[in-house]
Structures are given as C-alpha cells and as structure tokens.
Design an enzyme around this catalytic site. Sequence first.
Site, short mmCIF file in Angstrom:
data_model
loop_
_atom_site.label_atom_id
_atom_site.label_comp_id
_atom_site.label_asym_id
_atom_site.label_seq_id
_atom_site.Cartn_x
_atom_site.Cartn_y
_atom_site.Cartn_z
N LYS A 86 33.77 40.16 44.56
CA LYS A 86 34.43 40.92 45.63
C LYS A 86 33.52 42.02 46.15
O LYS A 86 33.50 42.32 47.36
CB LYS A 86 35.75 41.49 45.10
CG LYS A 86 36.76 40.38 44.78
CD LYS A 86 37.87 40.88 43.87
CE LYS A 86 38.88 39.77 43.57
NZ LYS A 86 39.83 40.16 42.51
N ASP B 192 34.44 38.77 38.33
CA ASP B 192 35.37 38.68 39.46
C ASP B 192 35.17 39.87 40.40
O ASP B 192 35.08 39.71 41.62
CB ASP B 192 36.81 38.65 38.91
CG ASP B 192 37.84 38.73 40.01
OD1 ASP B 192 38.10 37.68 40.64
OD2 ASP B 192 38.38 39.82 40.25
#
Lengths: 452, 452
Positions: free
Chosen positions: A212, A208
Amino acid sequence: MGASQQEQGPLRVALLGCGVVGSEVARLLTQQSADLASRVGAPLELVGIAVRDASAPRPLAASVDRSLLTEDAEGLVARADIVIEVMGGIEPARTLLLRAIESGAAVVTANKALLAEDGPTLYKAADTAGVDIYFEAAVAGAIPIVRPVRESLAGDSVRRILGIVNGTTNYVLDQMASTGMSFDDAVKQAQDLGYAEADPTADVEGFDAAAKAAILASLAFHTRVSLEDVAREGITRITADDVAWAAQTGHVIKLLAIAESVTGDDGAHGVSVRVHPALVPLTHPLAGVRGAFNAVFVEADAAGELMFYGRGAGGAPTASAVLGDVVSAARHRVLGGKGPEESTYAALPILPASTAVTRYQVRLAVDDRPGVLAQVAQVLASKGVSIEAVRQPSEPSVPGADGAEDDGSTGVAHLVITTHAAAEAALAATVDAIAVLEPVQEITSVLRVEGA
Amino acid sequence: MGASQQEQGPLRVALLGCGVVGSEVARLLTQQSADLASRVGAPLELVGIAVRDASAPRPLAASVDRSLLTEDAEGLVARADIVIEVMGGIEPARTLLLRAIESGAAVVTANKALLAEDGPTLYKAADTAGVDIYFEAAVAGAIPIVRPVRESLAGDSVRRILGIVNGTTNYVLDQMASTGMSFDDAVKQAQDLGYAEADPTADVEGFDAAAKAAILASLAFHTRVSLEDVAREGITRITADDVAWAAQTGHVIKLLAIAESVTGDDGAHGVSVRVHPALVPLTHPLAGVRGAFNAVFVEADAAGELMFYGRGAGGAPTASAVLGDVVSAARHRVLGGKGPEESTYAALPILPASTAVTRYQVRLAVDDRPGVLAQVAQVLASKGVSIEAVRQPSEPSVPGADGAEDDGSTGVAHLVITTHAAAEAALAATVDAIAVLEPVQEITSVLRVEGA
C-alpha cells in the site's frame, strides 16, 4: 466486443472472485441496482461471477444467484464492459485483467499485491487501450484515499503521507496498549476474531503495508514506486514493555506506512518510502485510531494536515470502494471521458530510508548510580545528535505483562532519550557508542518517533 | 469564445476575487505552473484577476503580478476557459458565474452561501451548457469531502453525516472546554486571533454551518436541499457550566452539521438536515477534533464509518481545494469528459428536525433531599422516554468560570439524565412535566447527544 458503447442500454459487469469481498460486491450490485442505474445513467447488469469451483458451497454468498457462477473466467471477461477483480494474488488476476483491457473493458481491482508488483504493466495497457483502471479498494479498504490523492490534491504538493494501512497490526498494537498483553497473545486474539490469518506473516512483517505504501507513494509523488523500493520492518520485535514505555512518555506505537519528500546528502530531491513501527505522540490524530481501523494522514504544502479514517478491510467496506470505482468507470462509458491514468512525470529518485531524518527514542538499562545520564548525554553531544529530552522514569506498570525483567532491587535504572531529528547513520553511531559505555547494561530499544 | 477547445495550447484561467483565498490561488497557479501543466496535459495561464479596486494596496497578494488585476470582471470572464470564483457573496458572483457558464467556461467556486441559496440555478445552467461546475472548497476548506461523497461513495448508501464544518465555533468550544473560559471570552480570543469576524453572527449562530449542511445533504442523498430546509441553532447559549458538565459525563460539546436518513411518523422515508450544538462522546472520532480544525464523519451502509479531517478555512488550504477542482476541469478540457452534475433523482422529502430520534442529556437543579430522583424517573417512564443513565454528580470544577450559581450550602443537587433515543416531541413533553415538579428548581439545559 467489450468496448461496445451503448447509449442507455445496460452495462455488462463481470466479477472475478466471490469470496468475502466478491459476494458483497454481488449483493450490492443487485440490491442497489435502481440507485446505481440513476447515478450512472444506465443499468449495470452483473453478467457473471468467475470462481475456481462453481459447485462449491458459498455460505457468504447466500444472496447471490448461483446461475451467475462460472469457471470460465476468460469467456466471462470477453463479454463485459466493466471487469471487477477481487480474486487477489498475482495470477491469474494479471492475465485476466490484461485480457479485459485488451478487449476494451474498463477494470476495477482491489489487488494491492498485483499493483505493487506489476501495476505499470496494467496502467500502460489501459492507457494504450484507452480504458479506465481504478483501484480505490487496494489501499485502506473503504477509505477514499486514492481518489483524493490523485484528484483532490492534484493542485497541491504532497510533502508526507503517514498511514495506518494494516488493520491486523493496528488491532494487535492497540490490544497490547490497552491491555498490556504480549505480542504473541495479541496475535492469537486477532486470529481468534478473524482479524489475522493463520499465517500472519504478510501483516505482522509489514508486507501488506509495504504494498500500500508503494501505491500511495506513486500517486502522491507522480513517480513509479514498486514494492522493492519500500524499506520494511514489521512489528514482531515490539514487546509489551515497549508499548508500556511508549505510553509513559506520551506516545503510542503504530505500524506506519510512510512516503515522504526527502533531500539526499548530495542535495538531490527524492522520495523515501518505508514501513516500520514508530512512536506517535498521543496528541497526533493518528494516535486515536483504534482497533482494526485504518487512517491515512497527509501533509501537503497548501492544504496542511489532512486525515482520512475508516475501515481498511472487510467485505462490505471494500465492496463500497469497489462500487464507487465501478460507478466512475460506468459513467465514462455512458457520458464519455476517462479517469486519471498513471502519472510518473516527476520521476523522482527513490532514496534509501536512511535519508529520512527523524526523531528517535532510545531506551537503555543502566547501572543505578549518579553520573550515568551525564555520560550518555556526552556521547550524544559528541556525535552531533541533539537531545530533546532525557527521562529517568519509574518503571511503567505493564498490566498482565509476562515476566518483567527487573525485580526493582538490582540496581538497574532506565533512561529514555528522545532526540531531535537526526540522520539514521548518526543515530546508529551514537547507539553503538552508548552501548559500550561501562555503566550501560543494555540498549533495550531504538524506535523512530513520527508525526511530531 | 470561452468554449474553444485547444488540444495542447494553454488553458485560460480567470480568477474572480483576490482576498485571502484568491491571492493564494494566484500564487499557487504561478509557482506550481510546471507541475500543474504536467498533471493537466496543458499549461494553465492566469489571464486576469477581477477585483473591485485595482489600485488598492494588496499586502496579501505581494507575489501577484499587478498587471493581471482588472475591474472589468465581465470582460475577463468572456475570455476564459476556466473561471474561479472566490469573491464570496451572492452578487455579482452569481451573475458572473452564469455569464461564464453561458460562454462555455468551466467554473470552480468556493462560495457556499451562493450554492446553498441558489445552487440549482448554477447547476442547471452548467448542465445545459455542458460545462463543469466544481465546488470542493465550499465545504470544509481543504478537506476532500465533496468529491468523496459524490464519487467515492457513489456505489454506497449514506445513512448519516455529522460534520464539524465551522472552524470558528469549534475553536470557541474547544477553548471553553480546555480552559473553562466563558463563551464571550472565547469569542473575543477567536477574534483577536483572526479566527472570528468582528461580527461573529454567521459563525456562532450556525448560518455558515447550515449552508454547508445543505450542500452536503444534497450530495449525500441525491435530493435538492437549500438553506431554508436546514433547522439551525447556534452556540450562543452554551455556557462554561454546560461544557464542564459535558466533560464530567464523558462528552465534549461540538456544533454539528447533521444530515441523516430518517423515517417520518407516517413511515415515509426522508432526510433531516440540521445544525445544533450536541454532546459528542469522548470516544467518538469527532471528539478529538481540536482548535479550528474541521472534520466530517460519514456513516454509510457498506463502508461503515468514515472520517475526513483537516483545515476548514484559510487562504492556502482553501486554495488547495480550488486548484484540485481546476485540475479536474482542465483535464476535461484537454481529454474530454465531464465531471458529475447535480444529482436529485432520489428527491426525498425534507422532514422536520423533530423527526430525528436522538439521545438527550437533561440537566436539572433540584432540592437536595431523598426521593427526588425517583420522582423525576417516574415522569420519564410515564412519557415513554427510556433512561440510559441518571447521574447525581458532584459539582464539576470549572476553572476560571465566572460566578458559580450555587455556593454549595443552598440545598441544591444536580441531576444529569441521559435518555435513550427519543422523539423530540416526547422529550419536550417530558421536560415540561419535570419542570413543574415541586422539588425541581430549574431545567438547566437540554442538549442532544450525537455520535453514540
């Protein structure tokens, strides 16, 4: 028909997804409709919410008008001026967003996985169609970071971004630091509190955060960066001991998403993008980011040090970011103009993470006798790795740590070596050479130090 | 002729002022011209820099092409597409900006004093002329806060803003806290380091922070707020003792600019805007803002808590904010569209600072004998002010504090009372009643507690 521009008539908003974020978006669109209309210059009309099963119970969306629910996402998209995608996953999100763009709708998405995997396809489609694509919510939830990096810093040069962009891992590391609990126990507690999924892999392995990091790096360096360009290491190997030793040396361990300008061996200028756990000095602003909060620390040539702090996940915070984007896109519908498009003019090479020169902290267990420190220091000197500090500290107290490995009477001493900035290859060679020294029992850990 | 739109030709940029900020703006415009052209879609050409005396020596502007300097500010403004004002002061800045707007130029200003005094005149002129007016640099220097509040939070409702927006006073208070030095000594040190002016009034009396509070309040609450609407108290009465006692009770003293949504006695919804020193709990993110750094903490309904941190002053940081605005304005010249205009649709009443219900910390010197605490507590109860904690702490150590008033043998004890949230009027009545109690020697200080 999505592209029809109406001077003051309502703008038709379609919502794809009605989970934790979607139901908050729907609630805010309804409850704040008067404020939103004033800020946009036209009313926003929520014309439908696409879901997989319109008849399913929706306890989160109690305030949502159920007649808006539809299973016909494609039909919904075709009659919208602005499409909000908060369903997540690659498909059908990608196809629906492309369909929306082709029909002339502006799109707002919170889908970091999709953007990190295939953002350029969406950006190109939006550019061709002349419509806005906004995605503030895809990075660090409610925290305004996409817009500041793209727009506020457009007259500056970003040098480095250090981000705590995953709330689950920050919660886990913070619990380990404040209570001394093990990684497994902290993950279990995060699951019990709803901060971590039943399968926590995407968070604790850094996937994750890597998505980003790719998005932030692209924006900051005007260069296309995708998920596969990001070197990634999760936090599953971080022990209670690591966390306790970090505290003893004035640090805290954080999972950082890092994008920085680097210079390769051949002198070429490029970008390094990576996600890994790192020691952060307690005096650094990122060290104070507790619990599930996120923060993004930016170093720019002229601005100097900036930090953006807030909630990186959750329904309402993510919905706040989504709605900010919706207002921007809607204002463009009413007043003309268009938001920023993908900017890749710099097209810098992505250099391997090993190009980044950082400080390291190496912890060893050694025989407790005179002269060992000198021997180890000699190895570092011979490899050209400069020592900032060598500490021979007393065992840190690890409240609640399960099973300290030493009982204090085995003739084991611990050395904690902090280096000055060193190349990864030099550091690795140094560690290998130290490991085979006769009095060295074990290299306990090797961690990067960032933010010094 | 300022309004002429050229598709890809250079955009003519005029700079008004060539001091600490202006010379950095000029340097960045020149050094980053290739990057700026790529980001804008057209080159930016610096066509002139207006100064009072073109022949004066300019050590700060060593890299600036002196042939750009001109004393004819009006003539310069007339031939620009974008006018950057970093000269400061009310006149001639206001007249020149109005002239620029009327001739169709977009304007970017860092002039907080002018915006707080007469912003609406400029906003209205820009709206009438259909040109952009940007002012990110007017609040908190390099920190992106104007754009996030105006745009990123446009879909949310701001509840409260707490800002450390004056670096000079933050430096002074931080020095007092970390070294125990007196206010006067800390101001002198700030002056020696160039953080404070020879006449520090605008900073230490809170005028500078009040101007920024007015601007932030206007943006956050979509309501016109001017400098005279801001209740203001500076830090000149803060003593080394206050700072030391704050630490002893787990707080740090900060000068805060506060804008918050409040409800008046009649139930009417309004805004309170004020600047005053306050105790901030050490656990609050603002407590960690050290030295001359600034930070703005925002509480919004959906986003929750956000903080924006960075350098609030200085040539390069302020220039970074200015150039971000220049890029936005320039992109609109190239691609069409317009930035946000003044938004005052909410038109909330500005309620007096006394409307704001806050916690207080009251410190008293009392006779050191049993029963005094009970007497004081009785007064608070009778006035309806609820007590969160009463501490009877030992004298805090004040390293380097000049002249402790008590020598430890005079039969003086200290009480530190922290209240729950109370109305200012109730608190004032309570303090008056406590002051006349027989065993109370002195009300040493009354400070608000914010950010709890």
